[in-house]
Design a protein around this motif. Structure first.
Motif, PDB file in Angstrom:
ATOM      1  N   LYS A  46       0.663  -1.088   0.168  1.00  0.00           N
ATOM      2  CA  LYS A  46      -0.140   0.111  -0.121  1.00  0.00           C
ATOM      3  C   LYS A  46       0.828   1.219   0.057  1.00  0.00           C
ATOM      4  CE  LYS A  46      -3.936  -1.647   2.588  1.00  0.00           C
ATOM      5  NZ  LYS A  46      -4.876  -1.731   3.632  1.00  0.00           N
ATOM      6  N   LEU A  67      -6.102   8.046   1.555  1.00  0.00           N
ATOM      7  CA  LEU A  67      -6.655   6.878   1.109  1.00  0.00           C
ATOM      8  C   LEU A  67      -5.457   5.867   0.858  1.00  0.00           C
ATOM      9  CD1 LEU A  67      -9.758   7.454  -1.183  1.00  0.00           C
ATOM     10  CD2 LEU A  67      -9.728   6.626   1.328  1.00  0.00           C
ATOM     11  N   ARG A 108      -9.287  -5.426  -5.391  1.00  0.00           N
ATOM     12  CA  ARG A 108     -10.827  -5.192  -5.586  1.00  0.00           C
ATOM     13  C   ARG A 108     -11.354  -5.083  -4.299  1.00  0.00           C
ATOM     14  NH1 ARG A 108     -11.476  -9.103  -8.596  1.00  0.00           N
ATOM     15  NH2 ARG A 108     -12.067 -10.615  -7.170  1.00  0.00           N
ATOM     16  N   SER A 109     -10.943  -5.663  -3.258  1.00  0.00           N
ATOM     17  CA  SER A 109     -11.434  -5.778  -1.829  1.00  0.00           C
ATOM     18  C   SER A 109     -11.320  -4.131  -1.077  1.00  0.00           C
ATOM     19  CB  SER A 109     -10.719  -6.697  -0.880  1.00  0.00           C
ATOM     20  OG  SER A 109     -11.273  -6.560   0.516  1.00  0.00           O
ATOM     21  N   LEU A 110     -10.256  -3.879  -1.483  1.00  0.00           N
ATOM     22  CA  LEU A 110      -9.883  -2.337  -1.129  1.00  0.00           C
ATOM     23  C   LEU A 110     -10.655  -1.406  -1.700  1.00  0.00           C
ATOM     24  CD1 LEU A 110      -8.145  -0.376   0.727  1.00  0.00           C
ATOM     25  CD2 LEU A 110      -6.556  -0.288  -1.049  1.00  0.00           C
ATOM     26  N   ASP A 113     -13.691  -1.844  -2.959  1.00  0.00           N
ATOM     27  CA  ASP A 113     -14.984  -2.074  -2.316  1.00  0.00           C
ATOM     28  C   ASP A 113     -15.206  -1.185  -1.023  1.00  0.00           C
ATOM     29  OD1 ASP A 113     -15.794  -3.324  -4.577  1.00  0.00           O
ATOM     30  OD2 ASP A 113     -15.746  -5.403  -3.657  1.00  0.00           O
ATOM     31  N   ARG A 114     -14.018  -1.117  -0.373  1.00  0.00           N
ATOM     32  CA  ARG A 114     -14.185  -0.312   1.137  1.00  0.00           C
ATOM     33  C   ARG A 114     -13.947   0.919   1.320  1.00  0.00           C
ATOM     34  NH1 ARG A 114     -10.264  -4.262   2.775  1.00  0.00           N
ATOM     35  NH2 ARG A 114      -8.798  -2.212   3.509  1.00  0.00           N
ATOM     36  N   TYR A 115     -13.667   1.679   0.028  1.00  0.00           N
ATOM     37  CA  TYR A 115     -13.599   3.223  -0.266  1.00  0.00           C
ATOM     38  C   TYR A 115     -14.604   3.948   0.575  1.00  0.00           C
ATOM     39  CZ  TYR A 115      -9.162   3.196  -2.795  1.00  0.00           C
ATOM     40  OH  TYR A 115      -7.740   2.820  -3.218  1.00  0.00           O
ATOM     41  N   LYS A 171     -16.638   3.386   2.905  1.00  0.00           N
ATOM     42  CA  LYS A 171     -16.538   3.167   4.099  1.00  0.00           C
ATOM     43  C   LYS A 171     -15.492   4.087   4.906  1.00  0.00           C
ATOM     44  CE  LYS A 171     -16.433  -0.214   7.956  1.00  0.00           C
ATOM     45  NZ  LYS A 171     -16.469  -1.722   8.310  1.00  0.00           N
ATOM     46  N   ILE A 172     -14.323   4.090   4.146  1.00  0.00           N
ATOM     47  CA  ILE A 172     -12.974   4.678   4.512  1.00  0.00           C
ATOM     48  C   ILE A 172     -13.095   6.242   4.536  1.00  0.00           C
ATOM     49  CG2 ILE A 172     -10.552   5.289   3.979  1.00  0.00           C
ATOM     50  CD1 ILE A 172     -10.296   2.177   2.883  1.00  0.00           C
ATOM     51  N   LYS A 183     -15.697   7.361   7.312  1.00  0.00           N
ATOM     52  CA  LYS A 183     -14.830   7.447   8.658  1.00  0.00           C
ATOM     53  C   LYS A 183     -14.037   8.679   8.769  1.00  0.00           C
ATOM     54  CE  LYS A 183     -14.652   2.590  10.069  1.00  0.00           C
ATOM     55  NZ  LYS A 183     -13.746   1.327  10.508  1.00  0.00           N
ATOM     56  N   SER A 193      -0.368  -3.923   5.410  1.00  0.00           N
ATOM     57  CA  SER A 193      -0.846  -4.955   4.661  1.00  0.00           C
ATOM     58  C   SER A 193       0.061  -6.185   4.778  1.00  0.00           C
ATOM     59  CB  SER A 193      -0.655  -4.336   3.149  1.00  0.00           C
ATOM     60  OG  SER A 193       0.452  -4.414   2.819  1.00  0.00           O
TER      61      SER A 193
END
Length: 208
Positions: free
Chosen positions: A42, A63, A102-104, A106-108, A110-111, A114, A159
């Motif tokens: 990251k 991010l 892809r997982s990260l 998808d979490r943008y 939410k990040i 927050k 990570s």
């Protein structure tokens, strides 16, 4: 059961050998699992968005972004030396790099949510600081708190860097006996990058 499915796959992949259960009974199974490359790491990216409480103000959003580390090796070719020589190559089973990216992504949302929530909480602290100090001192303290909140906004860069970039596998059914298995690790144009030889690999009937 599944006779129609079997015939459909057989028609779709005419070059693939489909063995019956009876044909496989006297054979052993050899699996080769290849952990290729390293998972992405990251780094931080940042941008500004309108302040949620102040019309003409902005805040910094930091991010994490995955940086891919592309493997030098494209696949592994196995040469199995026995009574006859057999060649097979590994196929991609799990692309860990793409799953992580892809997982990260998808979490943008939410990040970001927050991050905005943290800024609102810090804004409350800033307002409290102004009220406590009062006058010019309160304004200066409030400004300092706002600047500090912006400067200290950092992305979470943790990570698991020791994971492979991908997992490749292959499977071969072999007659019982001992084999020497040569593994050629090749790049995307077929050149050999590395080579390993595994001797006295014992294959037993009905076992993996």
């Amino acid at each position: 059961g599944f006779k129609d499915e079997f015939l459909s796959y057989k028609e779709k992949y005419p070059n693939v050998t489909f063995n019956t259960k009876k044909e496989l009974e006297p054979l052993g199974t050899f699996y080769f699992i290849f952990y290729n490359g390293f998972a992405p790491f990251k780094e931080e990216i940042s941008f500004q968005i309108p302040h949620p409480l102040k019309r003409y103000d902005i805040i910094k959003v930091a991010l994490p972004k995955f940086v891919k580390r592309l493997p030098r090796i494209k696949y592994a070719e196995l040469i199995i030396h026995g009574e006859k020589e057999i060649k097979v190559q590994t196929e991609l089973s799990e692309n860990i790099t793409e799953i992580a990216v892809r997982s990260l992504a998808d979490r943008y949302p939410k990040i970001i949510a927050k991050t905005i929530a943290r800024f609102i909480a810090k804004e409350v602290v800033k307002v409290g600081a102004k009220k406590s100090a009062g006058g010019d001192a309160g304004a200066i303290l409030g400004l300092g708190t706002s600047i500090a909140a912006s400067l200290t906004e950092k992305a979470d860069l943790r990570s698991w860097r020791l994971l492979p970039a991908e997992i490749q596998t292959t499977r071969v059914f072999l007659e019982p006996g001992k084999y020497e298995i040569e593994v050629l690790f090749k790049n995307n144009i077929g050149n050999v990058i590395n080579r390993k030889v595994f001797k006295d690999i014992l294959i037993e009937k009905g076992k993996i």
